[in-house]
Motif scaffolding. Structure first.
Motif, PDB file in Angstrom:
ATOM      1  N   ALA A  42       4.564   1.075  55.186  1.00  0.00           N
ATOM      2  CA  ALA A  42       5.096   1.881  54.090  1.00  0.00           C
ATOM      3  C   ALA A  42       6.448   1.330  53.633  1.00  0.00           C
ATOM      4  O   ALA A  42       7.181   0.734  54.410  1.00  0.00           O
ATOM      5  N   LEU A  43       6.803   1.525  52.384  1.00  0.00           N
ATOM      6  CA  LEU A  43       8.099   1.113  51.840  1.00  0.00           C
ATOM      7  C   LEU A  43       9.206   1.963  52.464  1.00  0.00           C
ATOM      8  O   LEU A  43       9.165   3.185  52.381  1.00  0.00           O
ATOM      9  N   VAL A  44      10.210   1.329  53.119  1.00  0.00           N
ATOM     10  CA  VAL A  44      11.273   2.063  53.794  1.00  0.00           C
ATOM     11  C   VAL A  44      12.585   1.929  53.024  1.00  0.00           C
ATOM     12  O   VAL A  44      12.866   0.897  52.422  1.00  0.00           O
ATOM     13  N   ALA A  45      13.395   3.007  53.070  1.00  0.00           N
ATOM     14  CA  ALA A  45      14.701   2.964  52.404  1.00  0.00           C
ATOM     15  C   ALA A  45      15.705   2.158  53.216  1.00  0.00           C
ATOM     16  O   ALA A  45      16.493   1.381  52.678  1.00  0.00           O
ATOM     17  N   GLY A  46      15.681   2.336  54.541  1.00  0.00           N
ATOM     18  CA  GLY A  46      16.642   1.640  55.388  1.00  0.00           C
ATOM     19  C   GLY A  46      18.027   2.238  55.285  1.00  0.00           C
ATOM     20  O   GLY A  46      18.270   3.189  54.528  1.00  0.00           O
ATOM     21  N   ALA A  47      18.937   1.686  56.046  1.00  0.00           N
ATOM     22  CA  ALA A  47      20.333   2.160  56.049  1.00  0.00           C
ATOM     23  C   ALA A  47      21.297   1.002  55.912  1.00  0.00           C
ATOM     24  O   ALA A  47      22.395   1.014  56.448  1.00  0.00           O
ATOM     25  N   ASP A  48      20.873  -0.034  55.185  1.00  0.00           N
ATOM     26  CA  ASP A  48      21.732  -1.193  54.985  1.00  0.00           C
ATOM     27  C   ASP A  48      22.889  -0.834  54.078  1.00  0.00           C
ATOM     28  O   ASP A  48      22.747  -0.051  53.131  1.00  0.00           O
ATOM     29  N   ILE A  49      24.056  -1.415  54.375  1.00  0.00           N
ATOM     30  CA  ILE A  49      25.227  -1.239  53.513  1.00  0.00           C
ATOM     31  C   ILE A  49      25.296  -2.363  52.479  1.00  0.00           C
ATOM     32  O   ILE A  49      25.583  -2.137  51.309  1.00  0.00           O
ATOM     33  N   ASN A  50      25.009  -3.598  52.915  1.00  0.00           N
ATOM     34  CA  ASN A  50      24.988  -4.737  52.011  1.00  0.00           C
ATOM     35  C   ASN A  50      23.545  -5.077  51.673  1.00  0.00           C
ATOM     36  O   ASN A  50      22.636  -4.888  52.471  1.00  0.00           O
ATOM     37  N   PRO A  61      16.629  -2.412  46.900  1.00  0.00           N
ATOM     38  CA  PRO A  61      16.863  -2.607  45.456  1.00  0.00           C
ATOM     39  C   PRO A  61      16.618  -1.362  44.628  1.00  0.00           C
ATOM     40  O   PRO A  61      17.125  -1.251  43.509  1.00  0.00           O
ATOM     41  N   LEU A  62      15.843  -0.414  45.152  1.00  0.00           N
ATOM     42  CA  LEU A  62      15.548   0.809  44.402  1.00  0.00           C
ATOM     43  C   LEU A  62      16.524   1.939  44.693  1.00  0.00           C
ATOM     44  O   LEU A  62      16.507   2.957  44.010  1.00  0.00           O
ATOM     45  N   ARG A  63      17.353   1.762  45.730  1.00  0.00           N
ATOM     46  CA  ARG A  63      18.305   2.813  46.081  1.00  0.00           C
ATOM     47  C   ARG A  63      19.478   2.831  45.115  1.00  0.00           C
ATOM     48  O   ARG A  63      20.114   1.816  44.874  1.00  0.00           O
ATOM     49  N   VAL A  64      19.760   4.010  44.548  1.00  0.00           N
ATOM     50  CA  VAL A  64      20.925   4.185  43.674  1.00  0.00           C
ATOM     51  C   VAL A  64      22.134   4.513  44.546  1.00  0.00           C
ATOM     52  O   VAL A  64      22.061   5.391  45.412  1.00  0.00           O
ATOM     53  N   GLU A  65      23.248   3.797  44.328  1.00  0.00           N
ATOM     54  CA  GLU A  65      24.439   4.023  45.147  1.00  0.00           C
ATOM     55  C   GLU A  65      24.928   5.451  44.992  1.00  0.00           C
ATOM     56  O   GLU A  65      25.044   5.969  43.879  1.00  0.00           O
ATOM     57  N   SER A  66      25.168   6.104  46.103  1.00  0.00           N
ATOM     58  CA  SER A  66      25.666   7.482  46.110  1.00  0.00           C
ATOM     59  C   SER A  66      27.142   7.455  46.488  1.00  0.00           C
ATOM     60  O   SER A  66      27.496   7.454  47.663  1.00  0.00           O
ATOM     61  N   LEU A  67      28.036   7.424  45.482  1.00  0.00           N
ATOM     62  CA  LEU A  67      29.478   7.348  45.698  1.00  0.00           C
ATOM     63  C   LEU A  67      30.101   8.696  45.396  1.00  0.00           C
ATOM     64  O   LEU A  67      29.904   9.258  44.317  1.00  0.00           O
ATOM     65  N   ASP A  68      30.842   9.226  46.361  1.00  0.00           N
ATOM     66  CA  ASP A  68      31.493  10.515  46.162  1.00  0.00           C
ATOM     67  C   ASP A  68      32.441  10.425  44.973  1.00  0.00           C
ATOM     68  O   ASP A  68      33.178   9.457  44.813  1.00  0.00           O
TER      69      ASP A  68
END
Length: 497
Positions: A42-50, A61-68
């Motif tokens: 399955a496609l995983v989101a992961g927890a990579d920072i870079n 590549p599909l994760r949108v940056e969540s910046l406070d």
């Protein structure tokens, strides 16, 4: 398969044909653990920072940056700059601002006379004094590209303008207490310089002004500040010949904390006792027979700090590290008083830092020197270059390790080589406090220009500007103010031995 839990391991080794599942379903073609693992793609989101790059199955590549949306400040805040805000601001119209002082209404005492006599003539005494306006500022730069981006916390130019103002406020607040043009010629004179110069001789003798011996200065000699000392200082400032009306005591945070600890056991309450589970007392002022004194803790009052392990400032502009000769402790024979007593006898280690207005060198550490009563400590020093303007002297307590050395005082550079003298007038790990009659007739800020933002020429694809402030602290009636020096720490809590 006990219970309700089923794992892929339960089906390892089944025949290639279909097999019945417990719930009635079927699974077929699974013979090894590798076959089972192959299903887990399955496609995983992961927890990579870079960004890990292109990798099958990674959803980065599909994760949108969540910046406070909030910018969290880990440094000081504008409300921490207290003394500057409390000062009365008065306009200046010249680089030299003069003022007159009425010192005496009359110099003599001959006011009684016989019937029919002519009263004795007397005169008032006036003094004209002056304040030099000084100039402070900082330059900031943002690339044109950066200014066009949709930044996370608003416009970058506006953000950097605020940051530049806060940077100047910190430097200004510190200089309002400890600034001294005898060491840094372009800096304002702060409270300590203005008061001690008015109390005594302005000349420096062995790095010490005679003003520290005045009645308006109380030397705590390492003891913590108490309400008794505050009452004593208030009485001195109110009495003749000072005629002050002291209102505010400005202190580092440590002495204010110690006052709370000292006064808490003395508190008495009418029954029933206070409810809510809160212990301790917050001391906001001290009531004396001559009026209430407001306590103002200020984090920017210079305390007895340690020297930075590394140099501070741009390498091309700051001084080089000095070199030290062998320290000695001869018997003092100068014109000052040595404060080395029998209780201070022991071995001490020094650190010396070369300074100028651009920065500080890395500290150089001395060997231990043994001191006895009546001595001085002589510190031969050779600067690392002609750009040194003054030295900062740090010292341990008796028998202390070099890492515990704390700031004592400054000495102006007099030549490529000179001898620094420590008479133990100032103690390590201690602080200072300032009791003020805080009114516009006693002290004020003379301002030639308020905080100003001035654009600079465009010489590349950057937006450049400078932020400036022109002014100086003016103390018109210094004898209505006083100082505490060598305020020690209460040996409880973190400081208990």
């Amino acid at each position: 398969m006990a219970g309700e839990f089923v794992s892929w391991r339960d089906y390892e080794g089944l025949a290639n044909g279909s097999a019945a599942l417990p719930d009635g379903g079927v699974i077929g073609g699974l013979s090894t653990a590798e076959d089972v693992t192959a299903l887990n793609k399955a496609l995983v989101a992961g927890a990579d920072i870079n960004n890990p790059g292109a990798s099958a199955g990674e959803g980065f590549p599909l994760r949108v940056e969540s910046l406070d949306s909030t910018l969290f400040t880990v440094s000081y805040r504008a409300q921490d700059v207290k003394f500057w805000k409390s000062l009365y601001k008065d306009a200046a119209y010249n680089t030299i601002e003069e003022f007159n002082q009425l010192n005496q209404y009359g110099a003599g005492n001959a006011v009684w006379m016989a019937e029919g006599d002519l009263p004795t003539e007397d005169d008032s005494t006036y003094t004209r004094n002056y304040t030099k306006i000084k100039f402070m500022g900082v330059s900031r730069r943002v690339t044109h590209v950066m200014s066009l981006l949709r930044a996370g916390h608003g416009g970058v130019v506006a953000r950097e303008t605020v940051n530049g103002t806060l940077f100047l406020l910190r430097q200004l607040e510190r200089s309002l207490f400890a600034g001294d043009e005898d060491y840094n010629s372009v800096e304002i004179d702060g409270l300590e310089k203005l008061l001690t110069s008015a109390f005594g001789d302005t000349a420096l003798d062995d790095g010490i002004r005679s003003g520290y011996e005045d009645d308006n200065v109380i030397d705590m000699r390492g003891k913590p500040l108490t309400e008794d000392h505050i009452a004593d200082m208030t009485e001195r400032l109110v009495a003749e010949p000072n005629y002050g009306q002291p209102s505010d005591l400005w202190l580092p945070t440590g002495p204010v904390k110690d006052l709370s600890k000292i006064l808490y056991p003395k508190e008495r309450y009418d029954l029933p006792a206070p409810q809510g589970g809160l212990a301790g007392i917050a001391i906001q002022g001290i009531a004396t027979p001559f009026g209430n004194i407001k306590l103002n803790p200020d984090i920017f009052i210079p305390d007895s700090t340690k020297a930075s392990d590394s140099a501070v400032g741009k390498a091309a502009l700051r001084p080089n590290t000095p070199t030290l000769g062998s320290l000695t402790a001869p018997t003092y024979s100068g014109s000052n008083t040595t404060y080395w007593s029998s209780s201070d006898a022991g071995a001490y280690i020094y650190k010396i830092v070369a300074c100028n207005r651009y920065g500080k060198s890395a500290p150089v550490t001395s060997a231990a020197v043994t001191v006895a009563a009546g001595d001085q400590v002589s510190i031969p020093v050779v600067d690392g270059g002609g750009d040194t303007a003054w030295y900062e002297i740090y010292r341990t307590e008796a028998g202390g390790a070099a890492s515990t050395a704390r700031f004592l005082f400054k000495v102006a550079r007099s030549g490529a080589s000179q001898t620094l003298v420590d008479l133990n007038r100032f103690l390590p790990n201690c602080s200072k406090g300032y009791m003020l009659t805080q009114s516009s007739e006693v002290l004020k800020w003379k301002q030639l220009a308020p905080f100003s933002k001035i654009p600079l020429a465009t010489i590349d694809t950057s937006i450049r500007w400078m932020q400036c402030l022109y002014g100086a602290l003016q103390v018109q009636a210094p004898k209505k103010c006083g100082m505490f020096i060598n305020i020690g720490k209460l040996e409880t809590g973190a400081y208990s031995s």
